[in-house]
Design a protein around this motif. Structure first.
Motif, PDB file in Angstrom:
ATOM      1  N   GLN A   1      87.600 128.929 -25.182  1.00  0.00           N
ATOM      2  CA  GLN A   1      87.306 127.439 -25.093  1.00  0.00           C
ATOM      3  C   GLN A   1      87.984 126.558 -25.822  1.00  0.00           C
ATOM      4  O   GLN A   1      88.273 125.545 -25.479  1.00  0.00           O
ATOM      5  N   ALA A   2      88.638 127.008 -27.035  1.00  0.00           N
ATOM      6  CA  ALA A   2      89.633 126.146 -27.726  1.00  0.00           C
ATOM      7  C   ALA A   2      91.079 126.066 -26.802  1.00  0.00           C
ATOM      8  O   ALA A   2      91.309 124.832 -26.883  1.00  0.00           O
ATOM      9  N   TYR A   3      91.326 127.113 -25.834  1.00  0.00           N
ATOM     10  CA  TYR A   3      92.381 126.715 -25.221  1.00  0.00           C
ATOM     11  C   TYR A   3      92.136 125.951 -23.980  1.00  0.00           C
ATOM     12  O   TYR A   3      92.765 125.125 -23.541  1.00  0.00           O
ATOM     13  N   HIS A   4      90.983 126.134 -23.426  1.00  0.00           N
ATOM     14  CA  HIS A   4      90.545 125.595 -22.206  1.00  0.00           C
ATOM     15  C   HIS A   4      90.390 123.914 -22.585  1.00  0.00           C
ATOM     16  O   HIS A   4      90.841 123.042 -21.915  1.00  0.00           O
ATOM     17  N   HIS A   5      89.807 123.373 -23.872  1.00  0.00           N
ATOM     18  CA  HIS A   5      89.709 122.155 -24.197  1.00  0.00           C
ATOM     19  C   HIS A   5      91.035 121.383 -24.338  1.00  0.00           C
ATOM     20  O   HIS A   5      91.361 120.451 -24.485  1.00  0.00           O
ATOM     21  N   ASN A   6      92.024 122.573 -24.585  1.00  0.00           N
ATOM     22  CA  ASN A   6      93.517 121.836 -24.788  1.00  0.00           C
ATOM     23  C   ASN A   6      94.257 122.103 -23.889  1.00  0.00           C
ATOM     24  O   ASN A   6      95.590 122.102 -23.650  1.00  0.00           O
ATOM     25  N   GLU A   7      93.607 122.196 -22.488  1.00  0.00           N
ATOM     26  CA  GLU A   7      94.230 122.381 -21.160  1.00  0.00           C
ATOM     27  C   GLU A   7      95.193 123.549 -21.031  1.00  0.00           C
ATOM     28  O   GLU A   7      96.294 123.457 -20.195  1.00  0.00           O
ATOM     29  N   LYS A   8      95.089 124.582 -21.738  1.00  0.00           N
ATOM     30  CA  LYS A   8      95.753 125.747 -21.558  1.00  0.00           C
ATOM     31  C   LYS A   8      94.972 126.829 -20.849  1.00  0.00           C
ATOM     32  O   LYS A   8      94.578 127.847 -21.441  1.00  0.00           O
ATOM     33  N   LEU A   9      94.937 126.520 -19.665  1.00  0.00           N
ATOM     34  CA  LEU A   9      93.848 127.320 -18.780  1.00  0.00           C
ATOM     35  C   LEU A   9      94.592 128.757 -18.613  1.00  0.00           C
ATOM     36  O   LEU A   9      93.176 129.612 -18.481  1.00  0.00           O
ATOM     37  N   ASP A  10      95.421 129.081 -18.472  1.00  0.00           N
ATOM     38  CA  ASP A  10      95.948 130.461 -18.015  1.00  0.00           C
ATOM     39  C   ASP A  10      95.405 131.161 -19.503  1.00  0.00           C
ATOM     40  O   ASP A  10      95.166 132.385 -19.483  1.00  0.00           O
ATOM     41  N   GLU A  11      95.821 130.633 -20.596  1.00  0.00           N
ATOM     42  CA  GLU A  11      95.437 131.511 -21.931  1.00  0.00           C
ATOM     43  C   GLU A  11      93.914 131.554 -22.026  1.00  0.00           C
ATOM     44  O   GLU A  11      93.656 132.523 -22.362  1.00  0.00           O
TER      45      GLU A  11
END
Length: 166
Positions: free
Chosen positions: A123-133
């Motif tokens: 979720q943290a990666y997602h919110h920071n637009e690092k979708l692959d991670e």
């Protein structure tokens, strides 16, 4: 309850009568013992008072910047708030090497972090637009947690994967 004074003070400090108090919740937290900070952080988190919980965890981070549990809880609190998602990512990335296969903590300062940290890190990666991670973390959560997760938890992770793919 050891932290009753701290809880009462924080409540009064954050209420409309804040101007009557010369001290801030932050200064009271600085004076509290580590055990009281942990108790307060847990108490407020369980009561869904994430800002107050975060204050306790971040106060502990000043002395224990690499403690996995403290970083985990600080990151978890931030994900419930509407700002500072980059801080959530920083805190949760620190715990990644310590993520174990248990569903919950075993003691106050565990050697391994609960499996849901993979989901939270996603979720943290997602919110920071690092979708692959993000997708990688969600998949790790599903794989490592295969035996631990209930159907709702699995559906939730798959939902986040779908959102990340769109």
């Amino acid at each position: 309850m050891k932290h009753l004074f701290l809880i009462t003070f924080l409540f009064l400090s954050l209420s409309e009568t804040r101007h009557l108090s010369a001290q801030t919740p932050e200064s009271e937290l600085e004076k509290a013992s580590d055990d009281d900070k942990i108790s307060s952080g847990e108490y407020y988190f369980n009561g869904k008072q994430y800002r107050l919980s975060l204050m306790a965890w971040e106060s502990l981070l000043k002395n224990y910047p690499d403690n996995p549990r403290v970083n985990y809880m600080a990151g978890k609190c931030i994900l419930h708030l509407h700002a500072r998602k980059e801080d959530a990512l920083a805190y949760l990335k620190k715990v990644e090497p310590k993520i174990g296969t248990s569903a919950k903590f075993r003691d106050k300062y565990p050697d391994d972090i609960p499996i849901d940290a993979h989901f939270l890190l996603g979720q943290a990666y997602h919110h920071n637009e690092k979708l692959d991670e993000a997708i990688a973390q969600y998949n790790t959560y599903l794989t490592k947690g295969k035996e631990l997760l209930n159907e709702e938890q699995k559906k939730e992770a798959k939902r986040w994967i779908t959102w990340a793919n769109n």
